[in-house]
Design an enzyme around this catalytic site. Structure first.
Site, PDB file in Angstrom:
ATOM      1  N   ARG A  96      78.830  78.687  47.603  1.00 42.65           N
ATOM      2  CA  ARG A  96      80.055  77.904  47.801  1.00 42.65           C
ATOM      3  C   ARG A  96      80.624  78.122  49.206  1.00 42.65           C
ATOM      4  O   ARG A  96      80.302  79.121  49.850  1.00 42.65           O
ATOM      5  CB  ARG A  96      81.093  78.178  46.717  1.00 42.65           C
ATOM      6  N   ILE A  97      81.432  77.165  49.598  1.00 41.42           N
ATOM      7  CA  ILE A  97      82.030  77.254  50.930  1.00 41.42           C
ATOM      8  C   ILE A  97      83.285  78.108  50.820  1.00 41.42           C
ATOM      9  O   ILE A  97      84.111  77.905  49.927  1.00 41.42           O
ATOM     10  CB  ILE A  97      82.387  75.847  51.454  1.00 41.42           C
ATOM     11  N   HIS A 114      71.182  80.866  56.196  1.00 40.55           N
ATOM     12  CA  HIS A 114      70.874  79.510  55.740  1.00 40.55           C
ATOM     13  C   HIS A 114      69.395  79.233  56.042  1.00 40.55           C
ATOM     14  O   HIS A 114      68.915  79.563  57.127  1.00 40.55           O
ATOM     15  CB  HIS A 114      71.758  78.488  56.463  1.00 40.55           C
TER      16      HIS A 114
HETATM   17  C1  GRF Z   1      68.067  81.831  50.361  1.00 38.99           C
HETATM   18  O1  GRF Z   1      67.070  80.891  50.674  1.00 38.99           O
HETATM   19  C2  GRF Z   1      69.214  81.708  51.313  1.00 38.99           C
HETATM   20  O2  GRF Z   1      68.825  81.371  52.614  1.00 38.99           O
HETATM   21  C3  GRF Z   1      69.994  80.569  50.710  1.00 38.99           C
HETATM   22  O3  GRF Z   1      69.906  80.765  49.314  1.00 38.99           O
HETATM   23  C4  GRF Z   1      68.721  81.501  49.022  1.00 38.99           C
HETATM   24  C5  GRF Z   1      69.139  82.723  48.286  1.00 38.99           C
HETATM   25  O4  GRF Z   1      68.044  83.486  47.843  1.00 38.99           O
HETATM   26  N1  GRF Z   1      71.348  80.544  51.219  1.00 38.99           N
HETATM   27  P1  GRF Z   1      68.256  84.970  47.347  1.00 38.99           P
HETATM   28  O5  GRF Z   1      69.296  84.924  46.230  1.00 38.99           O
HETATM   29  O6  GRF Z   1      68.724  85.796  48.499  1.00 38.99           O
HETATM   30  O7  GRF Z   1      66.924  85.406  46.830  1.00 38.99           O
END
Ligand code: GRF
Length: 205
Positions: A96-97, A114
């Site tokens: 969430r933001i 990201h």
């Molecule tokens: C990752 O790909 C991250 O970049 C994105 O959501 C995913 C989370 O994966 N924001 P995890 O829960 O850290 O395994």
């Protein structure tokens, strides 16, 4: 010069927590000069909650639907964080933001990862977006959070090739270890006080 006191870190996560695990392990083995104080999770049943338990780290399930609005949800999180004297927050798959209250309270101290080479492909399914754009390279970005979606100064990026026949799943699987490596290095720099305006980079809109 390196700062000596370990930084107090909170991780916000919504899911399986593989990035959270990489950060936790690097703090535990001393690569990152930080101490994981607590996990904030917004999703009931998320695997990260079990992981935090197995690490003996405090975890808090704070579900937005239990609050009348985002402001009261975020104020509840701020209250939970207070006793830990948090120096930095790592968003690790927190879906969430963040609102104004948290962003203001921890300005310049919130990091996010990201799965794209920002400013390209903000939002959901970033890996699929890279495939659909016929890119030959994908990647991940660790950046400071400024309150907009996947926006804020870039700290580090990691790249992986896109191969013929890649699907969202195969590309995501190839990218994940790169995410872990990049996030650990970014949080290491943050905890050592090594991030400055000069070595972070504004995102174009
Ligand atoms: C990752 O790909 C991250 O970049 C994105 O959501 C995913 C989370 O994966 N924001 P995890 O829960 O850290 O395994």
């Amino acid at each position: 010069m390196k700062e000596c006191k370990k930084k107090h870190i909170a991780i916000f996560a919504s899911g399986r927590g593989s990035n959270a695990t990489a950060l936790y392990e690097a703090m535990k083995n001393g690569r990152i000069q930080g101490e994981l104080q607590c996990i904030i999770c917004d999703k009931e049943g998320a695997p990260i909650l079990e992981k935090a338990k197995s690490w003996g780290v405090s975890s808090f399930l704070v579900v937005p639907k239990d609050f009348p609005n985002r402001q009261s949800y975020e104020r509840a999180i701020l209250e939970l964080l207070k006793p830990f004297q948090i120096d930095g927050i790592a968003l690790a798959g927190y879906m969430r933001i963040l609102g104004e209250d948290i962003v203001k309270a921890y300005e310049g101290k919130i990091l996010n990862i990201h799965p794209s080479l920002l400013p390209d492909f903000r939002g959901l399914h970033a890996q699929r977006q890279a495939l659909e754009a016929h890119r030959t390279e994908a990647g991940c970005t660790v950046h400071f959070v400024d309150g907009s979606l996947d926006s804020g100064p870039i700290i580090l990026q990691g790249k992986v090739p896109i191969l013929e026949g890649d699907t969202e799943e195969t590309l995501s699987a190839r990218l994940l270890p790169k995410e872990h490596e990049t996030y650990v290095e970014a949080l290491r720099l943050f905890c050592e006080g090594a991030l400055t305006e000069e070595n972070t980079r504004k995102q174009s809109k």
